[in-house]
Write a protein that holds these residues in place. Structure first.
Motif, PDB file in Angstrom:
ATOM      1  N   LEU A 171       0.826  -1.210   0.000  1.00 39.67           N
ATOM      2  CA  LEU A 171       0.000   0.000   0.000  1.00 39.67           C
ATOM      3  C   LEU A 171       0.860   1.260   0.000  1.00 39.67           C
ATOM      4  O   LEU A 171       0.531   2.251  -0.662  1.00 39.67           O
ATOM      5  N   VAL A 172       1.960   1.227   0.743  1.00 36.10           N
ATOM      6  CA  VAL A 172       2.871   2.375   0.742  1.00 36.10           C
ATOM      7  C   VAL A 172       3.484   2.553  -0.643  1.00 36.10           C
ATOM      8  O   VAL A 172       3.571   3.677  -1.170  1.00 36.10           O
ATOM      9  N   LEU A 173       3.918   1.450  -1.255  1.00 35.86           N
ATOM     10  CA  LEU A 173       4.478   1.521  -2.611  1.00 35.86           C
ATOM     11  C   LEU A 173       3.445   2.022  -3.607  1.00 35.86           C
ATOM     12  O   LEU A 173       3.762   2.829  -4.495  1.00 35.86           O
ATOM     13  N   ALA A 174       2.218   1.544  -3.468  1.00 32.47           N
ATOM     14  CA  ALA A 174       1.157   1.964  -4.387  1.00 32.47           C
ATOM     15  C   ALA A 174       0.889   3.456  -4.255  1.00 32.47           C
ATOM     16  O   ALA A 174       0.766   4.173  -5.256  1.00 32.47           O
ATOM     17  N   GLY A 175       0.801   3.944  -3.025  1.00 38.11           N
ATOM     18  CA  GLY A 175       0.553   5.364  -2.817  1.00 38.11           C
ATOM     19  C   GLY A 175       1.653   6.225  -3.395  1.00 38.11           C
ATOM     20  O   GLY A 175       1.386   7.246  -4.046  1.00 38.11           O
ATOM     21  N   CYS A 176       2.893   5.820  -3.193  1.00 40.96           N
ATOM     22  CA  CYS A 176       4.029   6.577  -3.736  1.00 40.96           C
ATOM     23  C   CYS A 176       4.051   6.526  -5.254  1.00 40.96           C
ATOM     24  O   CYS A 176       4.317   7.533  -5.925  1.00 40.96           O
ATOM     25  N   THR A 177       3.775   5.355  -5.820  1.00 41.89           N
ATOM     26  CA  THR A 177       3.802   5.203  -7.277  1.00 41.89           C
ATOM     27  C   THR A 177       2.734   6.053  -7.941  1.00 41.89           C
ATOM     28  O   THR A 177       3.000   6.752  -8.927  1.00 41.89           O
ATOM     29  N   VAL A 178       1.518   6.016  -7.404  1.00 36.99           N
ATOM     30  CA  VAL A 178       0.436   6.824  -7.972  1.00 36.99           C
ATOM     31  C   VAL A 178       0.739   8.311  -7.820  1.00 36.99           C
ATOM     32  O   VAL A 178       0.490   9.110  -8.721  1.00 36.99           O
ATOM     33  N   CYS A 179       1.311   8.684  -6.671  1.00 35.09           N
ATOM     34  CA  CYS A 179       1.658  10.088  -6.432  1.00 35.09           C
ATOM     35  C   CYS A 179       2.735  10.567  -7.418  1.00 35.09           C
ATOM     36  O   CYS A 179       2.626  11.662  -7.984  1.00 35.09           O
ATOM     37  N   PHE A 180       3.753   9.755  -7.642  1.00 34.15           N
ATOM     38  CA  PHE A 180       4.808  10.121  -8.592  1.00 34.15           C
ATOM     39  C   PHE A 180       4.259  10.204 -10.015  1.00 34.15           C
ATOM     40  O   PHE A 180       4.660  11.076 -10.800  1.00 34.15           O
ATOM     41  N   GLY A 181       3.361   9.297 -10.352  1.00 30.44           N
ATOM     42  CA  GLY A 181       2.761   9.328 -11.677  1.00 30.44           C
ATOM     43  C   GLY A 181       1.958  10.592 -11.906  1.00 30.44           C
ATOM     44  O   GLY A 181       2.010  11.197 -12.982  1.00 30.44           O
ATOM     45  N   ARG A 182       1.209  11.014 -10.886  1.00 28.35           N
ATOM     46  CA  ARG A 182       0.440  12.253 -11.013  1.00 28.35           C
ATOM     47  C   ARG A 182       1.373  13.451 -11.154  1.00 28.35           C
ATOM     48  O   ARG A 182       1.126  14.364 -11.945  1.00 28.35           O
ATOM     49  N   ARG A 183       2.456  13.461 -10.383  1.00 28.59           N
ATOM     50  CA  ARG A 183       3.400  14.575 -10.451  1.00 28.59           C
ATOM     51  C   ARG A 183       4.036  14.663 -11.840  1.00 28.59           C
ATOM     52  O   ARG A 183       4.202  15.755 -12.393  1.00 28.59           O
ATOM     53  N   ARG A 184       4.356  13.505 -12.404  1.00 31.55           N
ATOM     54  CA  ARG A 184       4.973  13.508 -13.734  1.00 31.55           C
ATOM     55  C   ARG A 184       3.991  14.012 -14.784  1.00 31.55           C
ATOM     56  O   ARG A 184       4.357  14.792 -15.671  1.00 31.55           O
TER      57      ARG A 184
END
Length: 214
Positions: free
Chosen positions: A174-187
């Motif tokens: 869940l932590v990895l998923a949250g970070c991955t989605v957050c980075f994707g939105r930022r990009r």
């Protein structure tokens, strides 16, 4: 959201949700998915004439292996020497809540809309927080059971069950998923800003051209 981040984010969320789902079923319906497990040589008598060889504690109840077979109950474990109240296992009901929140995050993460992906990231972190609370309760239950049975003069071994470790893995996912989605939105946001940028400076011309005729 960029496929580079979308696919891993959805995979992490789906894996976390699936693990939380099977852990949430738990005992007595899913007898293999216990949180804490105790192996005994049979030195503690229960019901006056039976001694248990194994005790499994889950979210909704517990199972005990007697010489006559396994019996499962929906309340806290109890015998003449040790009582483990229902609150120690039912406090883990936060796990099904985390499972539902993770499922909502999974649905939101499929969207390509930037705002919705931000919400998906926040919901993922909320599910991670709930799972962290549940994992802390797992540790407390394991420590309590180990301490209580340690006071008895029997040969016993208290270990963590499969549900304990699957909860921990779900927390990491869940932590990895949250970070991955957050980075994707930022990009995606940065890419959108670059596409909407415009040139502030016009073409360079000589000084004398300012006095030329239109």
């Amino acid at each position: 959201m960029s496929r580079t981040y979308c696919i891993p984010g959805v995979f992490f969320l789906f894996s976390a949700w699936f693990l939380l789902f099977i852990v949430s079923i738990s005992l007595p319906s899913f007898q293999a998915m216990d949180i804490t497990r105790v192996h005994s040589s049979g030195g503690v008598a229960n019901n006056g004439d039976q001694a248990f060889t194994q005790l499994r504690l889950g979210i909704w109840g517990y199972c005990v292996d007697f010489s006559s077979g396994r019996q499962c109950f929906n309340t806290g474990a109890q015998n003449a020497q040790v009582t483990i109240g229902p609150s120690w296992t039912r406090g883990l009901a936060v796990l099904p809540v985390a499972c539902c929140v993770a499922f909502i995050a999974l649905l939101l993460s499929i969207s390509q809309h930037i705002t919705i992906t931000l919400v998906a990231s926040l919901v993922s972190f909320l599910a991670a927080l709930l799972t962290l609370i549940a994992f802390a309760i797992n540790i407390a239950l394991f420590a309590y059971v180990k301490h209580e049975l340690g006071t008895l003069s029997i040969s016993e071994t208290t270990i963590t069950g499969p549900g304990f470790w699957l909860t921990f893995v779900s927390l990491l996912l869940l932590v990895l998923a949250g970070c991955t989605v957050c980075f994707g939105r930022r990009r995606d946001r940065m890419a959108g800003a670059n596409n909407n940028s415009y040139q502030l400076n016009g073409p360079k011309t000589g000084f004398l051209s300012r006095f030329g005729r239109n």
